[in-house]
Write a protein that holds these residues in place. Structure first.
Motif, PDB file in Angstrom:
ATOM      1  N   TYR A 153       0.823  -1.205   0.000  1.00 52.92           N
ATOM      2  CA  TYR A 153       0.000   0.000   0.000  1.00 52.92           C
ATOM      3  C   TYR A 153       0.856   1.252   0.000  1.00 52.92           C
ATOM      4  CZ  TYR A 153       0.770  -0.039   5.135  1.00 52.92           C
ATOM      5  OH  TYR A 153       1.329  -0.053   6.385  1.00 52.92           O
ATOM      6  N   THR A 154       0.226   2.332  -0.421  1.00 50.48           N
ATOM      7  CA  THR A 154       0.773   3.675  -0.263  1.00 50.48           C
ATOM      8  C   THR A 154      -0.285   4.517   0.437  1.00 50.48           C
ATOM      9  OG1 THR A 154       1.606   5.647  -1.424  1.00 50.48           O
ATOM     10  CG2 THR A 154      -0.032   4.343  -2.577  1.00 50.48           C
ATOM     11  N   THR A 155       0.156   5.424   1.291  1.00 50.74           N
ATOM     12  CA  THR A 155      -0.774   6.355   1.919  1.00 50.74           C
ATOM     13  C   THR A 155      -0.616   7.732   1.301  1.00 50.74           C
ATOM     14  OG1 THR A 155       0.810   6.886   3.678  1.00 50.74           O
ATOM     15  CG2 THR A 155      -0.794   5.122   4.108  1.00 50.74           C
ATOM     16  N   ALA A 156      -1.662   8.527   1.400  1.00 54.41           N
ATOM     17  CA  ALA A 156      -1.643   9.890   0.872  1.00 54.41           C
ATOM     18  C   ALA A 156      -2.184  10.848   1.913  1.00 54.41           C
ATOM     19  CB  ALA A 156      -2.482   9.995  -0.397  1.00 54.41           C
ATOM     20  N   GLU A 157      -1.494  11.972   2.044  1.00 53.97           N
ATOM     21  CA  GLU A 157      -1.957  13.102   2.852  1.00 53.97           C
ATOM     22  C   GLU A 157      -2.208  14.251   1.883  1.00 53.97           C
ATOM     23  OE1 GLU A 157      -2.210  13.051   6.231  1.00 53.97           O
ATOM     24  OE2 GLU A 157      -1.271  11.084   6.573  1.00 53.97           O
ATOM     25  N   VAL A 158      -3.423  14.784   1.873  1.00 59.16           N
ATOM     26  CA  VAL A 158      -3.793  15.842   0.936  1.00 59.16           C
ATOM     27  C   VAL A 158      -4.199  17.081   1.720  1.00 59.16           C
ATOM     28  CG1 VAL A 158      -5.252  16.474  -1.031  1.00 59.16           C
ATOM     29  CG2 VAL A 158      -4.690  14.062  -0.625  1.00 59.16           C
ATOM     30  N   ARG A 159      -3.711  18.228   1.281  1.00 59.87           N
ATOM     31  CA  ARG A 159      -4.178  19.489   1.855  1.00 59.87           C
ATOM     32  C   ARG A 159      -4.380  20.487   0.724  1.00 59.87           C
ATOM     33  NH1 ARG A 159      -0.746  23.933   3.011  1.00 59.87           N
ATOM     34  NH2 ARG A 159       1.345  23.680   2.134  1.00 59.87           N
ATOM     35  N   PHE A 160      -5.255  21.449   0.968  1.00 56.38           N
ATOM     36  CA  PHE A 160      -5.583  22.475  -0.014  1.00 56.38           C
ATOM     37  C   PHE A 160      -5.130  23.839   0.506  1.00 56.38           C
ATOM     38  CE2 PHE A 160      -8.269  19.089  -1.440  1.00 56.38           C
ATOM     39  CZ  PHE A 160      -8.458  19.311  -2.804  1.00 56.38           C
ATOM     40  N   PRO A 161      -3.942  24.312   0.111  1.00 54.62           N
ATOM     41  CA  PRO A 161      -3.534  25.669   0.504  1.00 54.62           C
ATOM     42  C   PRO A 161      -4.489  26.732  -0.012  1.00 54.62           C
ATOM     43  CG  PRO A 161      -1.672  24.416  -0.361  1.00 54.62           C
ATOM     44  CD  PRO A 161      -2.898  23.625  -0.661  1.00 54.62           C
ATOM     45  N   THR A 162      -5.099  26.473  -1.175  1.00 56.31           N
ATOM     46  CA  THR A 162      -6.128  27.365  -1.708  1.00 56.31           C
ATOM     47  C   THR A 162      -7.418  26.574  -1.846  1.00 56.31           C
ATOM     48  OG1 THR A 162      -4.519  28.697  -2.925  1.00 56.31           O
ATOM     49  CG2 THR A 162      -6.810  28.820  -3.652  1.00 56.31           C
ATOM     50  N   TRP A 163      -8.484  27.080  -1.252  1.00 53.99           N
ATOM     51  CA  TRP A 163      -9.789  26.391  -1.259  1.00 53.99           C
ATOM     52  C   TRP A 163     -10.856  27.467  -1.421  1.00 53.99           C
ATOM     53  CZ3 TRP A 163     -11.577  21.510  -1.513  1.00 53.99           C
ATOM     54  CH2 TRP A 163     -12.879  21.238  -1.089  1.00 53.99           C
ATOM     55  N   LEU A 164     -11.243  27.717  -2.670  1.00 57.70           N
ATOM     56  CA  LEU A 164     -12.201  28.772  -2.985  1.00 57.70           C
ATOM     57  C   LEU A 164     -13.327  28.203  -3.832  1.00 57.70           C
ATOM     58  CD1 LEU A 164      -9.652  31.603  -3.913  1.00 57.70           C
ATOM     59  CD2 LEU A 164     -10.944  31.389  -1.781  1.00 57.70           C
ATOM     60  N   PRO A 165     -14.191  27.389  -3.223  1.00 59.17           N
ATOM     61  CA  PRO A 165     -15.315  26.838  -3.990  1.00 59.17           C
ATOM     62  C   PRO A 165     -16.329  27.920  -4.316  1.00 59.17           C
ATOM     63  CG  PRO A 165     -15.509  26.238  -1.685  1.00 59.17           C
ATOM     64  CD  PRO A 165     -14.199  26.944  -1.832  1.00 59.17           C
ATOM     65  N   GLY A 166     -17.160  27.619  -5.308  1.00 65.64           N
ATOM     66  CA  GLY A 166     -18.232  28.533  -5.660  1.00 65.64           C
ATOM     67  C   GLY A 166     -19.356  28.484  -4.642  1.00 65.64           C
ATOM     68  N   PRO A 167     -20.488  29.132  -4.942  1.00 64.93           N
ATOM     69  CA  PRO A 167     -21.588  29.218  -3.967  1.00 64.93           C
ATOM     70  C   PRO A 167     -22.199  27.872  -3.616  1.00 64.93           C
ATOM     71  CG  PRO A 167     -22.238  30.081  -6.126  1.00 64.93           C
ATOM     72  CD  PRO A 167     -20.768  29.896  -6.181  1.00 64.93           C
ATOM     73  N   GLN A 168     -21.989  26.868  -4.462  1.00 62.25           N
ATOM     74  CA  GLN A 168     -22.542  25.545  -4.175  1.00 62.25           C
ATOM     75  C   GLN A 168     -21.732  24.792  -3.133  1.00 62.25           C
ATOM     76  OE1 GLN A 168     -20.884  26.180  -7.198  1.00 62.25           O
ATOM     77  NE2 GLN A 168     -19.104  25.132  -6.335  1.00 62.25           N
ATOM     78  N   GLY A 169     -20.543  25.310  -2.734  1.00 62.31           N
ATOM     79  CA  GLY A 169     -19.678  24.616  -1.785  1.00 62.31           C
ATOM     80  C   GLY A 169     -18.961  23.453  -2.438  1.00 62.31           C
ATOM     81  N   ALA A 170     -18.167  22.734  -1.647  1.00 60.79           N
ATOM     82  CA  ALA A 170     -17.387  21.619  -2.201  1.00 60.79           C
ATOM     83  C   ALA A 170     -17.014  20.639  -1.102  1.00 60.79           C
ATOM     84  CB  ALA A 170     -16.131  22.137  -2.910  1.00 60.79           C
ATOM     85  N   ASP A 171     -16.839  19.383  -1.512  1.00 59.88           N
ATOM     86  CA  ASP A 171     -16.302  18.326  -0.662  1.00 59.88           C
ATOM     87  C   ASP A 171     -15.114  17.693  -1.369  1.00 59.88           C
ATOM     88  OD1 ASP A 171     -18.042  18.428   1.571  1.00 59.88           O
ATOM     89  OD2 ASP A 171     -19.591  17.357   0.447  1.00 59.88           O
ATOM     90  N   PHE A 172     -14.311  16.939  -0.599  1.00 62.03           N
ATOM     91  CA  PHE A 172     -13.174  16.239  -1.174  1.00 62.03           C
ATOM     92  C   PHE A 172     -13.643  14.991  -1.909  1.00 62.03           C
ATOM     93  CE2 PHE A 172     -11.425  17.657   3.139  1.00 62.03           C
ATOM     94  CZ  PHE A 172     -11.040  18.901   2.669  1.00 62.03           C
ATOM     95  N   ALA A 173     -12.851  14.566  -2.898  1.00 62.28           N
ATOM     96  CA  ALA A 173     -13.138  13.334  -3.632  1.00 62.28           C
ATOM     97  C   ALA A 173     -11.854  12.543  -3.815  1.00 62.28           C
ATOM     98  CB  ALA A 173     -13.746  13.642  -4.997  1.00 62.28           C
ATOM     99  N   VAL A 174     -11.963  11.213  -3.731  1.00 62.54           N
ATOM    100  CA  VAL A 174     -10.857  10.323  -4.051  1.00 62.54           C
ATOM    101  C   VAL A 174     -11.458   9.056  -4.644  1.00 62.54           C
ATOM    102  CG1 VAL A 174     -10.815   9.380  -1.691  1.00 62.54           C
ATOM    103  CG2 VAL A 174      -8.814   9.122  -3.183  1.00 62.54           C
ATOM    104  N   GLY A 175     -10.822   8.518  -5.686  1.00 61.47           N
ATOM    105  CA  GLY A 175     -11.386   7.356  -6.341  1.00 61.47           C
ATOM    106  C   GLY A 175     -10.333   6.464  -6.961  1.00 61.47           C
TER     107      GLY A 175
END
Length: 441
Positions: A294-316
């Motif tokens: 396995y490999t692990t991943a750590e994700v961060r968003f230094p910039t997070w500017l979603p539109g008016p609908q908002g946003a969630d994270f996705a991974v697939g």
């Protein structure tokens, strides 16, 4: 932590040749699961070891006191290996370790090693102080950034599985027939991943066709019900499955954080990502671990500017073409199928196909993230988790791969059992239970 070190009997102290230390720090590592752990990662932060905050790596020797001591090496071995070969040991066995500087300030941030612990065990390890230069530590993981088929690609691997970003955020997987590191041959020789076994059968082959899917693992954001990904934007050259220019569209940077014997890490930055609804910058840190698939991943968003609908994270991950085996729980998914491995870019059919009994991929997210699974049929068919966005704009996940040609996990059922065990471990890592300074009486 006691104000003064405990005075301990010398009868149980480690020695190696003429190395007879008189100071040590004892770490007690806890396995909170009711199951054994093998080659399990151990991470100890610098702030947990203030007495070792100002050390040089060669002034510490990590010892498992329950490990079998090495005998005195033969003259032939010493002549071949030189003066850095370990000498005869008593009262334990020295272990390989890493002091990793993750923020690049020249000071170590984490002590890392791997260990075997029994179910529910609290196990002691000793960090002996004193300069000594013995202990070769052959690498069991590798990470690098290379120029591969005319573009920059990061690679990271364990002995069993390797990962690379042919596409900038969606992973290719290559699996080995025998435990071996071979990414350096892959990128330095610019070998075709699907034909790499022709050079050395142990190297195995590429076992993932990514195309426009999530491949062996990829990220995105859910904006309302719409799924956005960094390489598919209003400006992208969608026909070629890559982004457009580096200034007009999403761009990427890659670097190696750690290239160590027991874990190796790469960092991927996705910049200037404009979905048409929101603007983002993402940083992914992928880690390969000795002895693991396995490999692990750590994700961060230094910039997070979603539109008016908002946003969630996705991974697939991509559903295996022709999937014949699937196992899913609340926070993980396994997909597997028999395959005839072939390079999807070989449109002339010049390369021989290699049928295998199964190739498998899995995705794990932490149980505490309360992620929601959904299948997305578009772009190759993908198993995706929607992870609720957090205030710190971070999330993490684990990707797993196996195949019937490998030395381990040779059936889909064995692979799924491994995934299930590591899903439990992902939410319950080994932890530091106690620290004790000691001096020899």
């Amino acid at each position: 932590m006691p104000a003064t070190p405990t005075v301990a009997s010398p009868s149980t102290w480690y020695e190696q040749g003429d190395f007879a230390p008189v100071e040590r720090v004892t770490l007690v590592i806890a396995n909170d699961l009711a199951e054994d752990r093998k080659d399990a990662p151990v991470v100890v932060r610098r702030d947990q070891l203030p007495m070792l905050a100002d050390i040089q790596e060669l002034t510490v020797t990590l010892v498992d006191p329950a490990g079998e001591p090495r005998p005195e090496p033969s003259r032939e071995l010493l002549a071949r290996q030189g003066p850095h070969e370990r000498r005869g040991e008593s009262n334990g066995r020295a272990l390989d370790y890493q002091f990793d500087d993750l923020d690049r300030d020249g000071v170590w941030d984490e002590l890392f090693f791997v260990a075997d612990l029994k179910a529910g065990e609290r196990k002691a390890f000793h960090l002996y102080r004193g300069f000594q230069q013995r202990g070769w530590n052959p690498h069991r993981t590798h990470a690098a950034v290379g120029s591969y088929m005319r573009h920059t690609v990061p690679f990271w691997e364990s002995e069993h599985v390797g990962w690379k970003l042919w596409f900038p955020t969606d992973i290719d997987i290559y699996a080995k027939r025998r435990p071996v590191l071979m990414a350096h041959r892959l990128y330095m020789g610019n070998l075709d991943g699907y034909g790499v076994g022709a050079e050395n059968a142990d190297y195995g082959a590429d076992i993932m066709s990514v195309d426009d899917s999530f491949g062996g693992g990829g990220i995105g954001v859910f904006e309302g019900e719409a799924l956005a990904r960094p390489r598919f934007t209003p400006s992208s050259d969608l026909a070629n499955r890559f982004n457009a220019g580096q200034q007009s569209d999403t761009r990427y940077s890659f670097d190696v954080l750690v290239n160590g014997p027991l874990r190796s890490m790469v960092r991927i930055r996705s910049l200037n990502w404009n979905t048409g609804q929101g603007r983002y910058e993402a940083e992914q840190i992928y880690t390969a671990y000795a002895g693991q698939n396995y490999t692990t991943a750590e994700v961060r968003f230094p910039t997070w500017l979603p539109g008016p609908q908002g946003a969630d994270f996705a991974v697939g991950v991509r559903r295996r073409p022709g999937q014949t085996f699937e196992r899913r729980e609340a926070n993980w998914i396994v997909t597997a199928a028999p395959e005839a491995l072939r390079n999807p870019d070989d449109v002339e059919g010049l390369q021989q196909q290699a049928p295998i009994l199964y190739a498998g991929t899995a995705l794990i997210v932490p149980t505490e993230d309360a992620a929601a699974y959904q299948f997305i049929a578009e772009r190759g068919g993908n198993h995706v988790f929607r992870v609720p966005a957090r205030e710190d704009r971070r999330y993490r996940y684990m990707l797993v791969a196996g195949w019937s040609e490998g030395e381990v996990l040779k059936t889909p059922e064995a692979f799924a059992d491994y995934v299930a065990a590591n899903a439990r471990a992902f939410s319950s890592p080994l932890r530091l239970d106690r620290v004790q300074e000691e001096v020899k009486r």
